[in-house]
Design a protein around this motif. Structure first.
Motif, PDB file in Angstrom:
ATOM      1  N   ARG A   9       0.844  -1.192   0.000  1.00 36.17           N
ATOM      2  CA  ARG A   9       0.000   0.000   0.000  1.00 36.17           C
ATOM      3  C   ARG A   9       0.878   1.241   0.000  1.00 36.17           C
ATOM      4  O   ARG A   9       1.866   1.311   0.729  1.00 36.17           O
ATOM      5  CB  ARG A   9      -0.898   0.034   1.233  1.00 36.17           C
ATOM      6  CG  ARG A   9      -1.889  -1.075   1.265  1.00 36.17           C
ATOM      7  CD  ARG A   9      -2.811  -0.972   2.449  1.00 36.17           C
ATOM      8  NE  ARG A   9      -2.156  -0.334   3.591  1.00 36.17           N
ATOM      9  CZ  ARG A   9      -2.786   0.056   4.684  1.00 36.17           C
ATOM     10  NH1 ARG A   9      -4.053  -0.133   4.802  1.00 36.17           N
ATOM     11  NH2 ARG A   9      -2.126   0.620   5.673  1.00 36.17           N
ATOM     12  N   LYS A  10       0.479   2.203  -0.785  1.00 40.92           N
ATOM     13  CA  LYS A  10       1.190   3.472  -0.870  1.00 40.92           C
ATOM     14  C   LYS A  10       0.758   4.374   0.289  1.00 40.92           C
ATOM     15  O   LYS A  10      -0.422   4.438   0.628  1.00 40.92           O
ATOM     16  CB  LYS A  10       0.853   4.144  -2.194  1.00 40.92           C
ATOM     17  CG  LYS A  10       1.490   5.493  -2.398  1.00 40.92           C
ATOM     18  CD  LYS A  10       1.090   6.072  -3.743  1.00 40.92           C
ATOM     19  CE  LYS A  10       1.593   7.485  -3.884  1.00 40.92           C
ATOM     20  NZ  LYS A  10       1.196   8.065  -5.161  1.00 40.92           N
ATOM     21  N   SER A  11       1.705   5.070   0.867  1.00 33.39           N
ATOM     22  CA  SER A  11       1.402   6.003   1.940  1.00 33.39           C
ATOM     23  C   SER A  11       0.529   7.142   1.420  1.00 33.39           C
ATOM     24  O   SER A  11       0.741   7.659   0.321  1.00 33.39           O
ATOM     25  CB  SER A  11       2.697   6.585   2.501  1.00 33.39           C
ATOM     26  OG  SER A  11       2.419   7.679   3.352  1.00 33.39           O
ATOM     27  N   ARG A  12      -0.435   7.563   2.228  1.00 30.53           N
ATOM     28  CA  ARG A  12      -1.279   8.716   1.866  1.00 30.53           C
ATOM     29  C   ARG A  12      -0.467  10.003   1.873  1.00 30.53           C
ATOM     30  O   ARG A  12      -0.884  11.009   1.314  1.00 30.53           O
ATOM     31  CB  ARG A  12      -2.429   8.854   2.851  1.00 30.53           C
ATOM     32  CG  ARG A  12      -3.415   7.738   2.793  1.00 30.53           C
ATOM     33  CD  ARG A  12      -4.577   8.024   3.719  1.00 30.53           C
ATOM     34  NE  ARG A  12      -4.092   8.457   5.035  1.00 30.53           N
ATOM     35  CZ  ARG A  12      -4.459   7.937   6.175  1.00 30.53           C
ATOM     36  NH1 ARG A  12      -5.318   6.965   6.201  1.00 30.53           N
ATOM     37  NH2 ARG A  12      -3.974   8.385   7.314  1.00 30.53           N
ATOM     38  N   HIS A  13       0.690   9.990   2.496  1.00 31.32           N
ATOM     39  CA  HIS A  13       1.521  11.187   2.607  1.00 31.32           C
ATOM     40  C   HIS A  13       2.595  11.255   1.518  1.00 31.32           C
ATOM     41  O   HIS A  13       3.462  12.123   1.566  1.00 31.32           O
ATOM     42  CB  HIS A  13       2.181  11.235   3.988  1.00 31.32           C
ATOM     43  CG  HIS A  13       1.190  11.212   5.095  1.00 31.32           C
ATOM     44  ND1 HIS A  13       0.395  12.292   5.414  1.00 31.32           N
ATOM     45  CD2 HIS A  13       0.817  10.227   5.943  1.00 31.32           C
ATOM     46  CE1 HIS A  13      -0.402  11.982   6.410  1.00 31.32           C
ATOM     47  NE2 HIS A  13      -0.159  10.728   6.755  1.00 31.32           N
ATOM     48  N   SER A  14       2.533  10.368   0.541  1.00 36.83           N
ATOM     49  CA  SER A  14       3.526  10.346  -0.533  1.00 36.83           C
ATOM     50  C   SER A  14       3.286  11.478  -1.517  1.00 36.83           C
ATOM     51  O   SER A  14       2.179  12.007  -1.634  1.00 36.83           O
ATOM     52  CB  SER A  14       3.457   9.007  -1.271  1.00 36.83           C
ATOM     53  OG  SER A  14       3.827   7.961  -0.422  1.00 36.83           O
ATOM     54  N   ASP A  15       4.338  11.837  -2.233  1.00 38.14           N
ATOM     55  CA  ASP A  15       4.237  12.888  -3.246  1.00 38.14           C
ATOM     56  C   ASP A  15       3.364  12.437  -4.406  1.00 38.14           C
ATOM     57  O   ASP A  15       3.400  11.268  -4.807  1.00 38.14           O
ATOM     58  CB  ASP A  15       5.626  13.238  -3.792  1.00 38.14           C
ATOM     59  CG  ASP A  15       6.505  13.932  -2.775  1.00 38.14           C
ATOM     60  OD1 ASP A  15       5.961  14.617  -1.888  1.00 38.14           O
ATOM     61  OD2 ASP A  15       7.732  13.806  -2.879  1.00 38.14           O
ATOM     62  N   PRO A  16       2.599  13.355  -4.991  1.00 38.57           N
ATOM     63  CA  PRO A  16       1.749  12.995  -6.131  1.00 38.57           C
ATOM     64  C   PRO A  16       2.537  12.688  -7.402  1.00 38.57           C
ATOM     65  O   PRO A  16       1.993  12.133  -8.345  1.00 38.57           O
ATOM     66  CB  PRO A  16       0.861  14.225  -6.319  1.00 38.57           C
ATOM     67  CG  PRO A  16       1.576  15.345  -5.644  1.00 38.57           C
ATOM     68  CD  PRO A  16       2.417  14.723  -4.564  1.00 38.57           C
ATOM     69  N   ASN A  17       3.848  12.978  -7.433  1.00 38.98           N
ATOM     70  CA  ASN A  17       4.656  12.752  -8.629  1.00 38.98           C
ATOM     71  C   ASN A  17       5.082  11.294  -8.793  1.00 38.98           C
ATOM     72  O   ASN A  17       5.837  10.970  -9.688  1.00 38.98           O
ATOM     73  CB  ASN A  17       5.890  13.656  -8.620  1.00 38.98           C
ATOM     74  CG  ASN A  17       6.860  13.293  -7.511  1.00 38.98           C
ATOM     75  OD1 ASN A  17       6.616  12.393  -6.715  1.00 38.98           O
ATOM     76  ND2 ASN A  17       7.967  14.010  -7.452  1.00 38.98           N
ATOM     77  N   GLY A  18       4.609  10.420  -7.928  1.00 33.84           N
ATOM     78  CA  GLY A  18       4.930   9.003  -8.066  1.00 33.84           C
ATOM     79  C   GLY A  18       5.959   8.495  -7.081  1.00 33.84           C
ATOM     80  O   GLY A  18       6.046   7.304  -6.846  1.00 33.84           O
ATOM     81  N   GLY A  19       6.763   9.374  -6.510  1.00 28.97           N
ATOM     82  CA  GLY A  19       7.720   8.948  -5.499  1.00 28.97           C
ATOM     83  C   GLY A  19       6.979   8.644  -4.213  1.00 28.97           C
ATOM     84  O   GLY A  19       6.300   9.508  -3.675  1.00 28.97           O
ATOM     85  N   CYS A  20       7.055   7.417  -3.761  1.00 25.27           N
ATOM     86  CA  CYS A  20       6.274   7.094  -2.572  1.00 25.27           C
ATOM     87  C   CYS A  20       6.930   6.002  -1.742  1.00 25.27           C
ATOM     88  O   CYS A  20       7.834   5.310  -2.179  1.00 25.27           O
ATOM     89  CB  CYS A  20       4.864   6.666  -2.957  1.00 25.27           C
ATOM     90  SG  CYS A  20       4.762   5.113  -3.863  1.00 25.27           S
ATOM     91  N   ARG A  34       9.267  -0.088   1.673  1.00 26.95           N
ATOM     92  CA  ARG A  34      10.186   0.161   0.555  1.00 26.95           C
ATOM     93  C   ARG A  34       9.875   1.487  -0.120  1.00 26.95           C
ATOM     94  O   ARG A  34       8.789   2.039   0.016  1.00 26.95           O
ATOM     95  CB  ARG A  34      10.096  -0.970  -0.463  1.00 26.95           C
ATOM     96  CG  ARG A  34       8.756  -1.016  -1.186  1.00 26.95           C
ATOM     97  CD  ARG A  34       8.634  -2.210  -2.081  1.00 26.95           C
ATOM     98  NE  ARG A  34       7.370  -2.174  -2.819  1.00 26.95           N
ATOM     99  CZ  ARG A  34       6.932  -3.155  -3.564  1.00 26.95           C
ATOM    100  NH1 ARG A  34       7.648  -4.266  -3.684  1.00 26.95           N
ATOM    101  NH2 ARG A  34       5.788  -3.051  -4.210  1.00 26.95           N
ATOM    102  N   ASP A  35      10.840   1.978  -0.876  1.00 29.98           N
ATOM    103  CA  ASP A  35      10.704   3.177  -1.696  1.00 29.98           C
ATOM    104  C   ASP A  35      10.336   2.708  -3.090  1.00 29.98           C
ATOM    105  O   ASP A  35      11.124   2.034  -3.746  1.00 29.98           O
ATOM    106  CB  ASP A  35      12.019   3.941  -1.693  1.00 29.98           C
ATOM    107  CG  ASP A  35      11.993   5.207  -2.526  1.00 29.98           C
ATOM    108  OD1 ASP A  35      11.015   5.433  -3.259  1.00 29.98           O
ATOM    109  OD2 ASP A  35      12.967   5.970  -2.440  1.00 29.98           O
ATOM    110  N   SER A  36       9.170   3.059  -3.569  1.00 26.34           N
ATOM    111  CA  SER A  36       8.687   2.515  -4.841  1.00 26.34           C
ATOM    112  C   SER A  36       9.485   2.980  -6.048  1.00 26.34           C
ATOM    113  O   SER A  36       9.422   2.360  -7.097  1.00 26.34           O
ATOM    114  CB  SER A  36       7.217   2.872  -5.044  1.00 26.34           C
ATOM    115  OG  SER A  36       7.072   4.262  -5.217  1.00 26.34           O
ATOM    116  N   LYS A  37      10.238   4.063  -5.932  1.00 29.06           N
ATOM    117  CA  LYS A  37      10.970   4.544  -7.106  1.00 29.06           C
ATOM    118  C   LYS A  37      12.401   4.011  -7.176  1.00 29.06           C
ATOM    119  O   LYS A  37      13.108   4.277  -8.121  1.00 29.06           O
ATOM    120  CB  LYS A  37      10.959   6.059  -7.154  1.00 29.06           C
ATOM    121  CG  LYS A  37      11.749   6.747  -6.081  1.00 29.06           C
ATOM    122  CD  LYS A  37      11.601   8.255  -6.209  1.00 29.06           C
ATOM    123  CE  LYS A  37      12.409   9.001  -5.205  1.00 29.06           C
ATOM    124  NZ  LYS A  37      12.099   8.802  -3.811  1.00 29.06           N
TER     125      LYS A  37
END
Length: 63
Positions: A9-20, A34-37
């Motif tokens: 699951r991606k954090s709700r506090h992640s950047d909208p540019n895809g870095g999460c 983990r860092d998805s990028k």
């Protein structure tokens, strides 16, 4: 043996540019973060109790 994590699951506090930051769970309850990028094979692993302590610390910091 490498643990298999599911339900990422991606954090709700992640950047909208895809870095999460993403979190998933292994069958034994271990939480992987983990860092998805980046390299998806590199992650932090938390025992369930340690994960709860980590999240509570973050919540206290934001309060």
């Amino acid at each position: 043996m490498t643990k298999h994590f599911t339900g990422w699951r991606k954090s709700r506090h992640s950047d909208p540019n895809g870095g999460c930051v993403e979190a998933g769970r292994a069958a034994d309850g271990t939480i992987g973060v983990r860092d998805s990028k980046g390299d998806l094979s590199i992650m932090l692993e938390f025992a369930p109790k340690d994960w709860a302590t980590f999240l509570n610390s973050l919540r206290e910091t934001r309060a």
